[in-house]
Motif scaffolding. Structure first.
Motif, mmCIF file in Angstrom:
data_model
loop_
_atom_site.group_PDB
_atom_site.id
_atom_site.type_symbol
_atom_site.label_atom_id
_atom_site.label_comp_id
_atom_site.label_asym_id
_atom_site.label_seq_id
_atom_site.Cartn_x
_atom_site.Cartn_y
_atom_site.Cartn_z
ATOM 1 N N ARG A 198 0.811 -1.210 0.000
ATOM 2 C CA ARG A 198 0.000 0.000 0.000
ATOM 3 C C ARG A 198 0.843 1.258 0.000
ATOM 4 O O ARG A 198 0.402 2.319 -0.472
ATOM 5 N N GLY A 199 2.085 1.186 0.506
ATOM 6 C CA GLY A 199 2.886 2.386 0.657
ATOM 7 C C GLY A 199 2.475 3.149 1.899
ATOM 8 O O GLY A 199 1.805 2.614 2.782
ATOM 9 N N LEU A 200 2.864 4.433 1.975
ATOM 10 C CA LEU A 200 2.645 5.211 3.189
ATOM 11 C C LEU A 200 1.559 6.268 3.080
ATOM 12 O O LEU A 200 1.055 6.741 4.105
ATOM 13 N N ASP A 256 4.134 2.535 -11.070
ATOM 14 C CA ASP A 256 4.964 3.723 -10.924
ATOM 15 C C ASP A 256 5.376 3.998 -9.484
ATOM 16 O O ASP A 256 6.234 4.843 -9.235
ATOM 17 N N GLY A 257 4.803 3.256 -8.544
ATOM 18 C CA GLY A 257 5.228 3.395 -7.161
ATOM 19 C C GLY A 257 6.681 3.031 -6.946
ATOM 20 O O GLY A 257 7.328 3.530 -6.013
ATOM 21 N N LEU A 258 7.232 2.176 -7.815
ATOM 22 C CA LEU A 258 8.664 1.860 -7.752
ATOM 23 C C LEU A 258 9.463 2.792 -8.645
ATOM 24 O O LEU A 258 10.404 3.452 -8.200
ATOM 25 N N ILE A 281 2.835 0.329 -4.457
ATOM 26 C CA ILE A 281 4.025 -0.217 -5.120
ATOM 27 C C ILE A 281 3.787 -1.683 -5.456
ATOM 28 O O ILE A 281 3.398 -2.464 -4.583
ATOM 29 N N THR A 282 4.039 -2.057 -6.695
ATOM 30 C CA THR A 282 3.945 -3.455 -7.098
ATOM 31 C C THR A 282 5.145 -3.820 -7.958
ATOM 32 O O THR A 282 5.504 -3.076 -8.873
ATOM 33 N N VAL A 283 5.745 -4.964 -7.648
ATOM 34 C CA VAL A 283 6.944 -5.435 -8.347
ATOM 35 C C VAL A 283 6.773 -6.911 -8.686
ATOM 36 O O VAL A 283 6.455 -7.726 -7.805
#
Length: 307
Positions: free
Chosen positions: A62-64, A248-250, A292-294
């Motif tokens: 989820r991120g911050l 794009d979170g990464l 973020i997804t990787v």
């Protein structure tokens, strides 16, 4: 085998393996957190999930800054007539549109079913990738209602013994990472205002990305984006490396292929799940302003027995 990030709409924890099974099986976690049907550990919601198929792995967080994870991913392996195929789909729900978390989840689950069926049949991965993206778009059209049209970015990858096929709309990306920085490459081109500004020679990449409109996308999945024309490209890896598929979170924090390779290799070839988790942690530690997804797919693919 196929898994995806998912939550049961009734509030239970739905097993991602059973949810993506072609038989239509559906099972939820029991009190101990394990699927009552297949016995696998069920991810505890979408805030953070890790999927490991051996041949490929995925981690999402989820991120911050976001109150929920609007990214979704699905990963799968299939045996086709010519050997194993690794499949991945990532979708990033557009926060300004309604139901972004449902949109991304619906897109990846629908698209993955098309990719799996095509891989088993040995169909052309280019045509299959386009068909999968369009099916994902139709799934979002079905979600549209009086509150408006949900929207999401999309990127898929189909990796066989000798070729990588990627398909996309929006600004989720696919990268080829190798030990030699000269071999590293971004395989997708963003559908975004920033990318169009750079392509037109109006501004440098740094200047365009500094704009408040940098992440405004110009193509996406959704009922308000007809007709759907996804991009598709193929790449023949010159040697060992890893395919990175990400939201794009990464890449907001490390957009250059060589920089990502320096972070991911050689760990991605030997410990892909730990490396994917480390990339996600890097993005969170860097600010975590987005979900973020990787997904990492080491190449050459592991043998069929491992899959």
């Amino acid at each position: 085998m196929s898994t995806s990030t998912t939550d049961d709409p009734a509030g239970g924890r739905e097993c991602p393996v059973c949810a993506a099974d072609d038989s239509g099986a559906r099972a939820v976690a029991g009190p101990d957190g394990y699927c009552e049907s297949c016995g696998r550990k069920v991810p505890a919601g979408r805030d953070h999930a890790e999927l490991d198929l051996g041949v490929l792995v995925g981690v999402t967080d989820r991120g911050l800054r976001h109150r929920r994870n609007e990214d979704a991913m699905a990963v799968a392996t299939e045996m086709g007539p010519h050997g194993i195929v690794a499949l991945a789909v990532i979708s990033d729900g557009v926060s300004s549109a309604p139901r972004p978390d449902e949109a991304s989840l619906s897109a990846v689950r629908t698209a993955m079913k098309v990719l799996r069926t095509s891989a088993r049949a040995g169909e052309d991965p280019v045509g299959a990738s386009i068909a999968a993206a369009r099916a994902g778009g139709e799934a979002l059209t079905d979600l549209a209602g009086y509150t408006g049209a949900p929207a999401a970015t999309y990127v898929s990858a189909a990796v066989s013994r000798d070729v990588v096929t990627v398909c996309w709309l929006g600004d989720s990306r696919a990268y080829w990472l190798a030990a030699d920085p000269a071999e590293c490459a971004r395989l997708t081109r963003d559908d975004s205002l920033a990318e169009e500004i750079v392509a037109a020679g109006i501004a440098s990449t740094e200047e365009a990305m500094a704009s408040p409109q940098a992440h405004v996308i110009t193509r996406w999945l959704g009922a308000d984006m007809p007709p759907l024309q996804p991009h598709v490209a193929q790449f023949a890896p010159p040697g060992p490396g890893v395919l990175l598929v990400c939201s794009d979170g990464l890449w907001n924090y490390r957009p250059e292929p060589a920089d990502l390779a320096a972070m991911a290799l050689p760990g991605a070839l030997t410990s892909p799940l730990a490396t994917a988790a480390a990339l996600v942690k890097f993005a969170v530690d860097a600010g975590g302003i987005d979900n973020i997804t990787v997904v990492l797919i080491p190449f050459p693919l592991a043998d069929a027995q491992a899959a």
